[in-house]
Design a protein around this motif. Structure first.
Motif, PDB file in Angstrom:
ATOM      1  N   ARG A   1      92.881   8.329  65.909  1.00 37.51           N
ATOM      2  CA  ARG A   1      91.801   7.668  65.201  1.00 37.51           C
ATOM      3  C   ARG A   1      90.498   8.010  65.252  1.00 37.51           C
ATOM      4  O   ARG A   1      88.983   7.937  65.805  1.00 37.51           O
ATOM      5  N   ALA A   2      90.144   9.279  65.720  1.00 37.21           N
ATOM      6  CA  ALA A   2      89.183   9.698  66.049  1.00 37.21           C
ATOM      7  C   ALA A   2      87.242   9.953  65.269  1.00 37.21           C
ATOM      8  O   ALA A   2      88.606   9.536  63.862  1.00 37.21           O
ATOM      9  N   ALA A   3      86.543   9.812  65.972  1.00 41.06           N
ATOM     10  CA  ALA A   3      85.392   9.432  64.898  1.00 41.06           C
ATOM     11  C   ALA A   3      85.382  10.158  64.050  1.00 41.06           C
ATOM     12  O   ALA A   3      85.340  11.477  64.642  1.00 41.06           O
ATOM     13  N   PRO A   4      85.048  10.007  62.281  1.00 36.05           N
ATOM     14  CA  PRO A   4      84.471  10.692  61.308  1.00 36.05           C
ATOM     15  C   PRO A   4      83.778  12.300  61.773  1.00 36.05           C
ATOM     16  O   PRO A   4      84.890  13.142  61.470  1.00 36.05           O
ATOM     17  N   MET A   5      83.229  11.667  62.165  1.00 36.43           N
ATOM     18  CA  MET A   5      82.074  13.211  63.356  1.00 36.43           C
ATOM     19  C   MET A   5      82.319  14.116  63.817  1.00 36.43           C
ATOM     20  O   MET A   5      82.462  15.438  63.364  1.00 36.43           O
ATOM     21  N   ILE A   6      83.311  13.620  64.918  1.00 40.87           N
ATOM     22  CA  ILE A   6      84.575  14.424  65.498  1.00 40.87           C
ATOM     23  C   ILE A   6      85.282  15.585  64.913  1.00 40.87           C
ATOM     24  O   ILE A   6      85.094  17.003  64.881  1.00 40.87           O
ATOM     25  N   VAL A   7      85.759  14.497  63.584  1.00 38.47           N
ATOM     26  CA  VAL A   7      86.848  15.312  62.935  1.00 38.47           C
ATOM     27  C   VAL A   7      86.347  16.746  61.972  1.00 38.47           C
ATOM     28  O   VAL A   7      86.714  17.217  62.225  1.00 38.47           O
TER      29      VAL A   7
ATOM     30  N   ASN B   1      87.802  15.156  75.248  1.00 38.25           N
ATOM     31  CA  ASN B   1      87.101  14.190  75.386  1.00 38.25           C
ATOM     32  C   ASN B   1      86.542  12.595  75.077  1.00 38.25           C
ATOM     33  O   ASN B   1      86.474  11.601  75.665  1.00 38.25           O
ATOM     34  N   HIS B   2      87.047  13.123  73.896  1.00 42.28           N
ATOM     35  CA  HIS B   2      87.041  11.830  72.815  1.00 42.28           C
ATOM     36  C   HIS B   2      87.438  10.692  72.459  1.00 42.28           C
ATOM     37  O   HIS B   2      87.662   9.779  72.874  1.00 42.28           O
ATOM     38  N   MET B   3      88.885  10.962  73.363  1.00 40.46           N
ATOM     39  CA  MET B   3      89.616   9.892  73.424  1.00 40.46           C
ATOM     40  C   MET B   3      89.816   9.439  74.993  1.00 40.46           C
ATOM     41  O   MET B   3      89.964   7.909  74.597  1.00 40.46           O
ATOM     42  N   ASP B   4      89.119  10.176  75.885  1.00 42.95           N
ATOM     43  CA  ASP B   4      88.524  10.047  77.034  1.00 42.95           C
ATOM     44  C   ASP B   4      87.425   9.238  77.060  1.00 42.95           C
ATOM     45  O   ASP B   4      87.289   7.488  77.527  1.00 42.95           O
ATOM     46  N   ASP B   5      87.056   8.677  75.867  1.00 39.76           N
ATOM     47  CA  ASP B   5      85.439   8.144  75.905  1.00 39.76           C
ATOM     48  C   ASP B   5      85.701   7.303  75.436  1.00 39.76           C
ATOM     49  O   ASP B   5      84.918   6.359  74.483  1.00 39.76           O
ATOM     50  N   THR B   6      87.313   7.120  74.335  1.00 43.11           N
ATOM     51  CA  THR B   6      87.631   5.791  73.271  1.00 43.11           C
ATOM     52  C   THR B   6      87.780   4.476  73.509  1.00 43.11           C
ATOM     53  O   THR B   6      88.951   4.608  74.843  1.00 43.11           O
ATOM     54  N   ILE B   7      88.498   3.566  74.374  1.00 41.00           N
ATOM     55  CA  ILE B   7      89.075   2.242  74.566  1.00 41.00           C
ATOM     56  C   ILE B   7      89.633   1.688  73.409  1.00 41.00           C
ATOM     57  O   ILE B   7      89.613   2.098  72.447  1.00 41.00           O
ATOM     58  N   TYR B   8      90.987   1.995  73.889  1.00 38.15           N
ATOM     59  CA  TYR B   8      92.315   1.516  73.124  1.00 38.15           C
ATOM     60  C   TYR B   8      92.911   0.076  73.075  1.00 38.15           C
ATOM     61  O   TYR B   8      92.709  -0.230  75.011  1.00 38.15           O
TER      62      TYR B   8
ATOM     63  N   VAL C   1      85.557   1.520  70.220  1.00 37.72           N
ATOM     64  CA  VAL C   1      86.299   0.466  70.857  1.00 37.72           C
ATOM     65  C   VAL C   1      87.456   1.062  69.520  1.00 37.72           C
ATOM     66  O   VAL C   1      86.799   1.305  68.511  1.00 37.72           O
ATOM     67  N   VAL C   2      88.993   1.083  69.462  1.00 41.72           N
ATOM     68  CA  VAL C   2      89.373   0.732  68.591  1.00 41.72           C
ATOM     69  C   VAL C   2      90.839   0.538  69.081  1.00 41.72           C
ATOM     70  O   VAL C   2      91.540   0.328  69.690  1.00 41.72           O
ATOM     71  N   PHE C   3      91.412  -0.359  67.927  1.00 39.71           N
ATOM     72  CA  PHE C   3      92.270  -1.676  67.719  1.00 39.71           C
ATOM     73  C   PHE C   3      93.237  -0.573  67.352  1.00 39.71           C
ATOM     74  O   PHE C   3      93.074  -0.158  66.014  1.00 39.71           O
ATOM     75  N   LEU C   4      94.847  -0.415  67.894  1.00 41.18           N
ATOM     76  CA  LEU C   4      95.433   0.350  67.106  1.00 41.18           C
ATOM     77  C   LEU C   4      96.735  -0.525  66.161  1.00 41.18           C
ATOM     78  O   LEU C   4      97.258   0.235  66.161  1.00 41.18           O
ATOM     79  N   GLY C   5      96.340  -1.686  66.170  1.00 34.07           N
ATOM     80  CA  GLY C   5      97.098  -1.893  65.031  1.00 34.07           C
ATOM     81  C   GLY C   5      97.101  -2.262  63.383  1.00 34.07           C
ATOM     82  O   GLY C   5      96.401  -2.057  63.329  1.00 34.07           O
TER      83      GLY C   5
END
Length: 153
Positions: free
Chosen positions: A67-73, A112-119, A149-153
């Motif tokens: 669920r990376a941010a669209p700009m990162i993708v 790095n993007h995943m590390d900067d994201t709280i899941y 912040v990303v919600f995995l549910g």
């Protein structure tokens, strides 16, 4: 299941990305430089481009799953396309493909993007009542936290 649903899924995504990064751009390392399958296969007509697109496709798919941010993708897609096109050029492209480590660059960007994201495991509705979420929200509102912040549910 396309999207990660748990921290275990995120851990597996990270491992996949690290594996592609190492295979693509650092199977044989000499000091700070490394050559991987991407650089070696570029000398076989068609094989380098197929490998580059396939390995890049795995990184892109893992970015979507995480669920990376669209700009990162979009940035990862652009890097993979540049890496693939550069490798398809005669002679100069072959040298550029060895020197331009697009898969490593893309993989590092995603990690790095995943590390900067709280899941958070669960939906927003499930998580909103937890003390951990309320504390994070307070830190974000106070300007002390600037993470995604990303919600995995």
């Amino acid at each position: 299941m396309i999207f990660a649903k748990s921290h275990l899924d995120l851990h597996n995504i990270r491992n996949n990305v690290e594996r592609v990064k190492k295979l693509s751009d650092n199977v044989v390392g000499v000091g700070p430089l490394g050559v991987g399958l991407d650089g070696l296969l570029t000398w076989i007509p068609g094989a380098g481009e197929l490998y580059s697109l396939g390995a890049g496709g795995l990184i892109i798919m893992d970015a979507v799953r995480a669920r990376a941010a669209p700009m990162i993708v979009i940035q990862i897609v652009a890097i993979i396309l540049i890496d693939t096109v550069a490798g398809s050029l005669p002679v100069a492209g072959k040298v550029a493909d060895v020197l331009f480590t697009g898969h490593k660059w893309s993989a590092d960007m995603l990690i790095n993007h995943m590390d900067d994201t709280i899941y958070f495991e669960g939906s927003r509705k499930e998580v909103q009542g937890t003390a951990e979420y309320r504390d994070l929200l307070a830190r974000i509102q106070a300007g002390k936290e600037k993470r995604r912040v990303v919600f995995l549910g």
